[in-house]
Design a protein around this motif. Structure first.
Motif, PDB file in Angstrom:
ATOM      1  N   LEU A  33     -10.143  26.269  26.997  1.00  0.00           N
ATOM      2  CA  LEU A  33      -9.967  25.335  27.905  1.00  0.00           C
ATOM      3  C   LEU A  33     -11.041  24.602  28.517  1.00  0.00           C
ATOM      4  O   LEU A  33     -11.040  23.355  28.348  1.00  0.00           O
TER       5      LEU A  33
ATOM      6  N   ARG B  26     -13.351  10.559  22.578  1.00  0.00           N
ATOM      7  CA  ARG B  26     -13.448  12.092  22.911  1.00  0.00           C
ATOM      8  C   ARG B  26     -11.860  12.766  23.307  1.00  0.00           C
ATOM      9  O   ARG B  26     -11.666  14.112  22.852  1.00  0.00           O
ATOM     10  N   GLU B  27     -10.968  11.936  23.489  1.00  0.00           N
ATOM     11  CA  GLU B  27      -9.500  12.560  23.612  1.00  0.00           C
ATOM     12  C   GLU B  27      -9.087  13.129  22.364  1.00  0.00           C
ATOM     13  O   GLU B  27      -8.537  14.259  22.436  1.00  0.00           O
TER      14      GLU B  27
ATOM     15  N   ALA C 294     -11.258  16.234  21.448  1.00  0.00           N
ATOM     16  CA  ALA C 294     -10.964  17.471  22.360  1.00  0.00           C
ATOM     17  C   ALA C 294      -9.525  18.113  22.025  1.00  0.00           C
ATOM     18  O   ALA C 294      -9.619  19.457  21.820  1.00  0.00           O
ATOM     19  N   ILE C 295      -8.378  17.266  21.854  1.00  0.00           N
ATOM     20  CA  ILE C 295      -7.321  18.003  21.385  1.00  0.00           C
ATOM     21  C   ILE C 295      -7.190  18.620  19.969  1.00  0.00           C
ATOM     22  O   ILE C 295      -6.491  19.667  19.913  1.00  0.00           O
TER      23      ILE C 295
ATOM     24  N   GLY D 148     -13.560  16.495  26.189  1.00  0.00           N
ATOM     25  CA  GLY D 148     -12.990  15.612  26.875  1.00  0.00           C
ATOM     26  C   GLY D 148     -13.324  14.672  27.860  1.00  0.00           C
ATOM     27  O   GLY D 148     -12.839  13.462  27.971  1.00  0.00           O
ATOM     28  N   MET D 149     -13.908  15.282  28.618  1.00  0.00           N
ATOM     29  CA  MET D 149     -14.504  14.672  29.876  1.00  0.00           C
ATOM     30  C   MET D 149     -15.945  13.905  29.915  1.00  0.00           C
ATOM     31  O   MET D 149     -16.339  12.759  30.401  1.00  0.00           O
TER      32      MET D 149
ATOM     33  N   TYR E 272     -12.371  22.401  25.677  1.00  0.00           N
ATOM     34  CA  TYR E 272     -11.429  21.197  25.641  1.00  0.00           C
ATOM     35  C   TYR E 272     -11.847  20.011  26.852  1.00  0.00           C
ATOM     36  O   TYR E 272     -12.259  18.825  26.520  1.00  0.00           O
ATOM     37  N   PHE E 273     -12.341  20.495  28.152  1.00  0.00           N
ATOM     38  CA  PHE E 273     -12.544  19.588  29.177  1.00  0.00           C
ATOM     39  C   PHE E 273     -14.039  19.192  28.828  1.00  0.00           C
ATOM     40  O   PHE E 273     -14.108  17.801  29.184  1.00  0.00           O
TER      41      PHE E 273
END
Lengths: 545, 511
Positions: free
Chosen positions: A159, A173-174, A177-178, A166-167, A162-163
């Protein structure tokens, strides 16, 4: 001791939670202090570690105490389930030769990651909370000796990662990340099933209960006949081995499960790439050495050849892909895949030399690749591009940078005198001496040639020659008559500044020192590696007739 | 053909009733609460919403005292075998009362009620009625009682779903719910009548004994099973009886959606477990001859279909409530896995999963309400950038969603762990089901993560500044649920022990 090193970062995270988010510098310093304290504890563990104790399996009599070190063992969940016996989960930490080098590596890379995160300006508070959570989970994975605990740490890593991608990542990045999240979760959910299956199949020799203890699981005599993963249930043992292997191979990442890695690296901010390449990938091969192989030694033995083939594919395919990249970071990412292939090849050799080389390569790859990604970050901060053809002639304008890049690049291609050479040499010695992997080793040597090709070529394109016409920087003649370059909207020092030197120089020193005298690390590993090889070698049945 | 009972018989009946009432105190207390709420609604003129809510909360909390006292009573049946009291029923009594309390708390936080209805009126009374109905569902041991309690829950739920009278989607949801409910009740009662025709009994234990002694016609049995499953399947929202749930969940007031998705579903499971574990034996001889199909294999199909359908269709949802509706279909599938293994460990896993599901689903709906209060929307796109403006709500929702995926260290992980452990404990037989469960939870990660993705990874398209602060009470409730979700993920011994204790069922044959 181990609990402190594991939970220090998360404590720092809790402190940060209380700091107002405008106090960016305080937040950074708290994280740095925790990371430095981790290094101090790691060094203390290193000082106190007795390299003559083997680990891997329990000492005679079933107790891990005489075999593992710095053990912390407390009951965690202990419930009587009536006729299903007791549910027994332990908080069980300890180190042996396989994990000690990884603990040191993790502490080191975590601290360097914090330093490298200094440039993060967006939502600093959230960033460092997640970063510290990640640091705790990574360290926890390397010292957990209870499968359940290991699994919890393993999943907690996902988790924050991922952030963090992603952030704070790049434009795409989306997706990255997923993709990272789905891939690794796909691998680990099967691990969950195998973990449950193992629980029902293993009895702790001391308490006579089912157990999640990896130490008990590593001894084949603790398995119950007729259980789902018992010694006679060949089919399910093969299935369990394969799904576990895939779970760990995704993390390595092994071809054909590698596609998340280049995406994740390209989008991730520099410190996260450093963590990802420096520590996270090692968790895959560490998991193989700690869980996958010793728990299913007979299946491991039957699949040496396949693992070796995948190792060779990783080495050569990774090198070819790296050769084709225009993006420097993507090139380093593929080189990472290629170098993790050596680890797989060393493991497939199945003998002490190969295994030792693999484990040592994990450590060296951690330091070298961390350095490579830091160096990529340095140039990206200045130029806002990583395209190889947007540079040229950098060596004359940024001499210190060019010097350190040369050390890292040569370490990566395995130049004698630098640490990468020794581990790769061990891997090849091991792979050649094993009949199974000899031919694979011969083919894999090509990987070194291609490795040299992409590394030297990129070095030449970026640092030698003169500035390319469409380069990311302008040439101007200064008042002193010398030529200078300057990057658009880069206010800092042109060459490496103090913070960057603090990150890079220790790594360079380690790489050179361990290349000349590797014993400080290798000395820690050998006893455990020999033990691991004994555990993995099937007992030869002497014919009765 | 009916004879009037003699005086002695009447005496005996009264004696039994007198003895039975002692086991019925929580239900009586709740009924009194129901009437009290109606009286308050009629008598008090202004500012009665908070008074009603507090009365309901206190009343429900008070009923727990009476439920707690029932622990000392021996398990058994009473009211002529209509009703049972056992550890299994007690578990669900607590479950429904606490669900009711949470529904009240969630309702108090929901601003939509202020906009849609002038007075909250009989709303809380109907919530209490629904709680009574669910408690009775979990304790019924007789076909008639099962039907009556299910209807009580159903009728209360129809009213509550359509509580926003002027809101078209709420009314539409209520009508759909009513139509589906009526059809499935009809099917179920037809199934009951077939069972009665086979055995001439309505008591579950007597049905079981009758079937064991006299055998039965497999064709009638499978028909009855199918029909009854339609009724239960509708309550738990499993495929293929799920068609009502996305529309109803989307249209109903959100507190009611939470109540339907957690409590009403759990009540369906309680009934399902009690009915099939006690009355209809699995794998008796003449029964299996019918192409090997019995309720057990039907449940396997339903579980697999629910997990796959719920998780796959959720991928395309753009409305968060609808997304959670499909997710709850999928969770019905996971919970069924624990029932399919048919042993004590499986029942325990079911109960643990229900507890975890309770925390995470209520938590998720609570945050959805808090967000809808501020943004007025439940669309995924409107969640963009909320992580920056409402960081605490964002973090809490992420924890609940991670728990719904089943990742450690959350209660949802423990639920999944127990479910898969009970499957694997049965040997490789159920490996395929475990495999489907595992694969679909990977799929579920994608759509659950769409919400944090929008909240944290994307920037808001809104330009004007809005007040996004959440009231203190709401923060406390949210943080409490979040902390519990994580706490039970790390230290789940209390949850397991409670489930272990509660898995004892009156009249159950296997251990």
């Amino acid at each position: 001791m181990l609990s402190i090193i594991v939970f220090l970062p998360i404590l720092a995270g809790l402190v940060i939670l209380a700091v107002p988010s405008s106090q960016k510098q305080v937040i950074r310093i708290v994280s740095l202090l925790a990371a430095l304290a981790q290094i101090v504890i790691a060094l203390l563990i290193w000082r106190g570690y007795d390299p003559s104790m083997a680990g891997i399996i329990a000492a005679p009599g079933g107790s891990p105490a005489g075999s593992f070190q710095f053990i912390e063992r407390l009951p965690w969940i202990n419930i009587d389930l009536g006729n299903f016996g007791k549910l027994n989960i332990e908080y069980f930490l300890g180190v042996d030769g396989i994990s000690i080098s990884m603990v040191i590596l993790t502490a080191l890379i975590s601290a360097i990651g914090v330093l490298s995160s200094w440039t993060i300006q967006k939502q600093v508070k959230g960033y460092f909370i997640l970063y510290n959570l990640l640091a705790t989970a990574m360290m926890g994975c390397f010292v957990a000796l209870d499968f359940f605990l290991f699994y919890v740490f393993w999943e907690i890593m996902l988790l924050p990662m991922y952030f963090l991608i992603g952030m704070w990542g790049g434009p795409n990045r989306e997706y990255a990340a997923i993709k990272f999240f789905l891939y690794t979760l796909f691998g680990s959910v099967f691990m969950l099933l195998v973990m449950i299956g193992l629980y029902f199949s293993v009895i702790d020799p001391v308490t006579h209960n089912h157990t999640f203890s990896l130490v008990a699981m590593a001894s084949q005599e603790n398995y119950i006949k007729g259980a789902i993963l018992g010694p006679d249930n060949t089919l399910w043992r093969y299935v369990a081995f394969i799904v576990l292997f895939i779970g760990f191979a995704i993390k390595v990442p092994m071809f054909p499960f590698h596609t998340w890695l280049p995406d994740a690296h390209v989008e991730a901010p520099t410190p996260i790439s450093v963590i990802l390449a420096g520590v996270l990938l090692k968790l895959g091969t560490y998991g193989m050495m700690r869980i996958n192989f010793p728990l299913f030694p007979e299946v491991f033995h039957a699949s040496l050849y396949v693992i070796g083939i995948f190792g060779a594919i990783n080495i050569i395919y990774g090198a070819f892909c790296a050769l084709a990249q225009q993006d420097l970071k993507k090139m380093v990412a593929y080189s990472s895949i290629s170098h993790m292939g050596y680890v797989l090849l060393g493991l497939a050799a199945g003998n002490s030399e190969g295994m030792l080389g693999a484990l040592y390569q994990m450590f060296n790859h951690g330091t070298i690749t961390a350095m490579l990604f830091l160096l990529v970050g340095v140039i990206y901060d200045r130029a806002h591009t990583r395209q190889l053809d947007k540079f040229g002639g950098l060596a004359s304008y940024m001499p210190v940078y060019a010097g350190i890049v040369t050390v890292a690049w040569f370490a990566s291609l395995g130049l004698p005198g630098l640490s990468g050479f020794i581990s790769e040499a061990f891997v090849f010695v091991g792979a050649f001496s094993s009949v199974t992997t000899r031919n694979i080793a011969i083919v894999s040597v090509l990987g070194i040639v291609f490795g040299a090709a992409y590394l030297l070529w990129s070095l030449q394109r970026m640092f030698l020659g003169t500035r390319k016409p469409d380069a990311a920087y302008d040439l101007e003649v200064g008042s002193d008559g010398h030529e200078h370059i300057h990057f658009h909207d880069w206010k800092g020092k042109l060459d490496l500044d103090a913070r960057e030197l603090v990150m890079l120089v220790p790594l360079a020193v380690i790489i050179i020192a361990l290349g000349i005298y590797p014993m400080p690390v290798i000395g820690l590993l050998t006893t455990s590696i020999n033990k691991l090889v004994t555990v993995l070698t099937p007992v030869v049945m002497t014919s009765m007739n | 053909m009916f004879e009037l009972p003699s005086g002695a018989e009447i005496q005996a009946i009264i004696a039994t009733l007198n003895a039975s009432v002692g086991f019925f105190i929580p239900e009586i207390f709740l009924s009194a609460l129901f009437m009290l709420l109606i009286v308050i609604d009629l008598a008090v003129k202004d500012r009665k919403n908070d008074l009603l809510a507090m009365t309901t909360l206190l009343g429900l909390a008070g009923s727990m005292y009476f439920i707690y006292q029932q622990h000392a009573m021996p398990a058994g049946e009473f009211f002529f075998g209509m009703y049972v009291l056992d550890e299994f029923a007690l578990f669900f009594k607590y479950f429904f009362v606490v669900s009711g309390m949470l529904a009240v708390i969630v309702t108090m936080a929901d601003d939509q009620f202020d906009r849609e209805v002038k007075s909250i009126g009989e709303y809380y009374a109907i919530v209490v009625a629904m709680v009574i109905g669910m408690i009775m569902m979990a304790s019924s041991a007789d076909l008639l009682m099962i039907f009556l309690s299910m209807e009580l829950v159903g009728l209360s739920a129809y009213v509550l779903t359509g509580y926003f009278k002027r809101n078209a989607s709420s009314s539409e949801a209520a009508l759909k719910y009513l139509v589906y409910g009526a059809v499935s009740s009809g099917l179920m009662i037809y199934g009951f009548s077939l069972i009665y025709g086979l055995t001439a009994q309505t008591n579950l234990l007597k049905i079981s004994a009758e079937l064991a002694v006299h055998g039965y016609d497999p064709l009638v049995m499978i028909l009855a099973t199918l029909l009854i499953l339609a009724g239960f399947g509708y309550k738990i929202g499993a495929v293929p009886f799920h068609f009502w749930s996305p529309d109803v969940y989307e249209g109903a007031p959100t507190p009611i959606t939470a109540l339907l998705s957690v409590a009403s579903k759990a009540a369906g499971f309680a009934l399902l477990v009690r009915y099939y574990f006690i009355s209809v034996p699995h794998g008796l001889k003449p029964y299996e001859d019918f192409a090997g199909i019995d309720w057990h294999s039907l449940l396997i199909l339903i579980a697999a279909a629910s997990m796959i359908y719920g998780n796959v269709v959720a991928l395309w949802q753009k409305n968060v409530k609808r997304l959670l509706a499909y997710s709850s279909i999928a969770h019905a599938g996971y919970i069924l896995l624990g029932i399919i293994v048919m042993d004590k460990l499986g029942t325990q896993a079911t109960l643990v999963y229900l507890l975890a599901y309770f925390l995470m689903n209520f938590g998720a709906f609570y945050v959805v309400i808090l967000i809808a209060n501020k943004t007025g929307s439940e669309n995924l796109d409107d969640y963009r950038g909320l992580g920056k403006t409402m960081p605490l709500a964002g973090a809490a929702l992420t924890v609940f969603l991670i728990s719904l995926v089943g990742l450690p260290p959350t209660a949802g992980f423990i639920g999944k762990l127990m479910i898969f452990a009970s499957l694997l404990n049965k040997g490789s037989l159920y490996m395929v089901l475990a495999f489907i469960g595992i694969m679909t939870s990977v799929i579920s990660l994608y759509y659950y993560m769409l919400i944090p993705l929008n909240m944290f990874l994307r920037d808001s398209t809104q330009t004007e500044q809005r007040n996004m602060s959440i009231s203190m009470t709401a923060r406390i409730v949210m943080v409490a649920l979040m902390v519990l979700t994580i706490y039970f993920g790390i230290y789940f011994a209390p949850m397991m022990e409670f489930a272990n204790y509660s898995s004892a069922m009156f009249g159950m044959k296997f251990q």
